[in-house]
Design a protein around this motif. Structure first.
Motif, PDB file in Angstrom:
ATOM      1  N   GLN A  85      -4.661  -4.683   5.153  1.00  0.00           N
ATOM      2  CA  GLN A  85      -4.324  -4.469   3.934  1.00  0.00           C
ATOM      3  C   GLN A  85      -3.448  -5.448   3.292  1.00  0.00           C
ATOM      4  O   GLN A  85      -3.577  -6.103   2.079  1.00  0.00           O
ATOM      5  CB  GLN A  85      -4.407  -3.110   3.326  1.00  0.00           C
ATOM      6  CG  GLN A  85      -5.456  -2.066   3.412  1.00  0.00           C
ATOM      7  CD  GLN A  85      -5.170  -0.965   3.047  1.00  0.00           C
ATOM      8  OE1 GLN A  85      -4.411  -0.297   2.125  1.00  0.00           O
ATOM      9  NE2 GLN A  85      -5.846   0.343   3.478  1.00  0.00           N
TER      10      GLN A  85
ATOM     11  N   ALA B  43      -4.211  -8.880   3.600  1.00  0.00           N
ATOM     12  CA  ALA B  43      -5.561  -9.128   2.173  1.00  0.00           C
ATOM     13  C   ALA B  43      -4.614  -9.408   1.134  1.00  0.00           C
ATOM     14  O   ALA B  43      -5.032 -10.561   0.280  1.00  0.00           O
ATOM     15  CB  ALA B  43      -6.297  -7.999   2.506  1.00  0.00           C
TER      16      ALA B  43
ATOM     17  N   ALA C 107     -10.683  -6.001  -3.935  1.00  0.00           N
ATOM     18  CA  ALA C 107     -10.871  -5.124  -2.679  1.00  0.00           C
ATOM     19  C   ALA C 107      -9.870  -4.704  -2.179  1.00  0.00           C
ATOM     20  O   ALA C 107     -10.032  -3.493  -1.594  1.00  0.00           O
ATOM     21  CB  ALA C 107     -11.544  -6.097  -1.887  1.00  0.00           C
ATOM     22  N   THR C 108      -8.670  -5.241  -2.050  1.00  0.00           N
ATOM     23  CA  THR C 108      -7.597  -4.604  -1.371  1.00  0.00           C
ATOM     24  C   THR C 108      -6.931  -3.507  -2.162  1.00  0.00           C
ATOM     25  O   THR C 108      -6.536  -2.484  -1.866  1.00  0.00           O
ATOM     26  CB  THR C 108      -6.217  -5.775  -1.221  1.00  0.00           C
ATOM     27  OG1 THR C 108      -6.894  -6.908  -0.572  1.00  0.00           O
ATOM     28  CG2 THR C 108      -5.079  -5.241  -0.813  1.00  0.00           C
TER      29      THR C 108
ATOM     30  N   ALA D 275      -8.849  -1.692  -4.056  1.00  0.00           N
ATOM     31  CA  ALA D 275      -9.941  -0.479  -4.059  1.00  0.00           C
ATOM     32  C   ALA D 275     -10.079   0.087  -2.569  1.00  0.00           C
ATOM     33  O   ALA D 275     -10.656   1.069  -2.537  1.00  0.00           O
ATOM     34  CB  ALA D 275     -11.311  -0.827  -4.450  1.00  0.00           C
ATOM     35  N   ARG D 276      -9.632  -0.717  -1.621  1.00  0.00           N
ATOM     36  CA  ARG D 276      -9.662  -0.078  -0.222  1.00  0.00           C
ATOM     37  C   ARG D 276      -9.162   1.489   0.026  1.00  0.00           C
ATOM     38  O   ARG D 276     -10.096   2.078   0.745  1.00  0.00           O
ATOM     39  CB  ARG D 276      -9.026  -1.075   0.635  1.00  0.00           C
ATOM     40  CG  ARG D 276      -8.769  -0.714   1.837  1.00  0.00           C
ATOM     41  CD  ARG D 276     -10.227  -0.609   2.698  1.00  0.00           C
ATOM     42  NE  ARG D 276     -10.099  -0.306   4.422  1.00  0.00           N
ATOM     43  CZ  ARG D 276     -10.426   0.878   4.576  1.00  0.00           C
ATOM     44  NH1 ARG D 276     -10.665   1.759   3.928  1.00  0.00           N
ATOM     45  NH2 ARG D 276     -10.405   1.081   6.013  1.00  0.00           N
ATOM     46  N   PRO D 277      -8.220   1.943  -0.448  1.00  0.00           N
ATOM     47  CA  PRO D 277      -8.017   3.245  -0.054  1.00  0.00           C
ATOM     48  C   PRO D 277      -8.905   4.222  -0.831  1.00  0.00           C
ATOM     49  O   PRO D 277      -8.919   5.355  -0.067  1.00  0.00           O
ATOM     50  CB  PRO D 277      -6.589   3.548  -0.984  1.00  0.00           C
ATOM     51  CG  PRO D 277      -6.008   2.034  -1.092  1.00  0.00           C
ATOM     52  CD  PRO D 277      -7.161   1.232  -1.144  1.00  0.00           C
TER      53      PRO D 277
ATOM     54  N   PHE E 128     -11.759   4.109  -0.024  1.00  0.00           N
ATOM     55  CA  PHE E 128     -13.047   4.274   0.760  1.00  0.00           C
ATOM     56  C   PHE E 128     -12.307   4.372   2.294  1.00  0.00           C
ATOM     57  O   PHE E 128     -13.098   4.415   3.226  1.00  0.00           O
ATOM     58  CB  PHE E 128     -13.860   3.012   0.970  1.00  0.00           C
ATOM     59  CG  PHE E 128     -14.375   2.541  -0.399  1.00  0.00           C
ATOM     60  CD1 PHE E 128     -15.533   3.438  -0.843  1.00  0.00           C
ATOM     61  CD2 PHE E 128     -13.909   1.520  -1.189  1.00  0.00           C
ATOM     62  CE1 PHE E 128     -15.883   3.018  -1.926  1.00  0.00           C
ATOM     63  CE2 PHE E 128     -14.565   1.438  -2.464  1.00  0.00           C
ATOM     64  CZ  PHE E 128     -15.505   2.013  -2.880  1.00  0.00           C
ATOM     65  N   GLY E 129     -11.111   4.940   2.342  1.00  0.00           N
ATOM     66  CA  GLY E 129     -10.455   4.831   3.686  1.00  0.00           C
ATOM     67  C   GLY E 129     -10.215   6.339   3.985  1.00  0.00           C
ATOM     68  O   GLY E 129     -11.073   7.161   3.407  1.00  0.00           O
TER      69      GLY E 129
ATOM     70  N   GLN F 160      -1.436   3.973   0.114  1.00  0.00           N
ATOM     71  CA  GLN F 160      -1.302   2.559   0.068  1.00  0.00           C
ATOM     72  C   GLN F 160       0.230   2.512  -0.064  1.00  0.00           C
ATOM     73  O   GLN F 160       0.974   2.864  -0.945  1.00  0.00           O
ATOM     74  CB  GLN F 160      -2.191   1.691  -0.565  1.00  0.00           C
ATOM     75  CG  GLN F 160      -2.323   0.340  -0.299  1.00  0.00           C
ATOM     76  CD  GLN F 160      -3.453  -0.495  -1.250  1.00  0.00           C
ATOM     77  OE1 GLN F 160      -3.304  -0.260  -2.371  1.00  0.00           O
ATOM     78  NE2 GLN F 160      -4.284  -1.274  -0.555  1.00  0.00           N
TER      79      GLN F 160
ATOM     80  N   LYS G 296       0.548  -2.959  -2.980  1.00  0.00           N
ATOM     81  CA  LYS G 296      -0.364  -2.705  -4.322  1.00  0.00           C
ATOM     82  C   LYS G 296       0.423  -3.746  -5.136  1.00  0.00           C
ATOM     83  O   LYS G 296      -0.396  -4.414  -5.988  1.00  0.00           O
ATOM     84  CB  LYS G 296      -0.004  -1.382  -4.986  1.00  0.00           C
ATOM     85  CG  LYS G 296      -0.621  -0.115  -4.324  1.00  0.00           C
ATOM     86  CD  LYS G 296      -0.351   1.105  -5.017  1.00  0.00           C
ATOM     87  CE  LYS G 296      -0.948   2.247  -4.277  1.00  0.00           C
ATOM     88  NZ  LYS G 296      -0.688   3.547  -4.893  1.00  0.00           N
TER      89      LYS G 296
END
Length: 178
Positions: A53, A56, A127-128, A130-132, A134-135, A141, A146
């Protein structure tokens, strides 16, 4: 007496040997049982570290900067378009047509490549961020990730806006031929 001395020597050696055997203990450490809860705990290798992350987020910010400053591929594409415009423009073409073919198309090509880099920066940044969602639940994070991802999103939006303005001619349009 000699027999008595020999008997005492043998007795001392036997006692010493027995003590050596008796005092020598095993170096083995008794094994203890591992609690069941420790087996279920994730190891350091299994738990996500956030390195991906972070990378990214940095890539997003870097692509945003590239969209604003220009890239090597954009410069090469612009020079190529300039050459194509020179080759395809007839000598008897009007001045406005020559300016558009030689300079305008190259300017628009540069704008397209800048817009592409800005769009990629925007997508990677979002996407970075929003990643948490889906984790792993409960895992937060890092704040620096952020911040850098938001910087990439902001630079991507600015780069995309500037690319659209350059392509349409609103920002630094071609001079009129009249």
């Amino acid at each position: 007496m000699a027999t008595n001395a020999v008997d005492e020597t043998e007795a001392t050696q036997a006692t010493t040997d027995e003590k050596a055997v008796d005092t020598t203990k095993s170096d083995e450490v008794p094994q203890t049982e591992v609690p069941a809860a420790a087996e279920d705990a994730p190891t350091k290798e299994e738990s996500p570290s956030g390195v991906g992350q972070g990378a990214a987020a940095v890539v997003s910010a870097a692509l945003g900067v590239v969209s604003l400053t220009g890239s090597w591929i954009g410069t090469v594409a612009s020079a190529r378009q300039n050459l194509v415009g020179q080759l395809e423009t007839a000598q008897n073409a009007g001045v406005a047509q020559q300016i558009q073919a030689v300079y305008g198309d190259a300017w628009q090509t540069t704008a397209l490549w800048g817009g592409l880099f800005a769009l990629i920066a925007l997508v990677v940044g979002v996407a970075t961020l929003a990643r948490p969602a889906f984790g792993t639940p409960g895992r937060i994070q890092a704040s620096w990730i952020k911040s850098v991802a938001w910087a990439g999103v902001a630079l991507g939006v600015i780069g995309l806006l500037l690319a659209v303005l350059k392509y349409t001619g609103v920002l630094l349009g071609l001079p009129s031929a009249s």
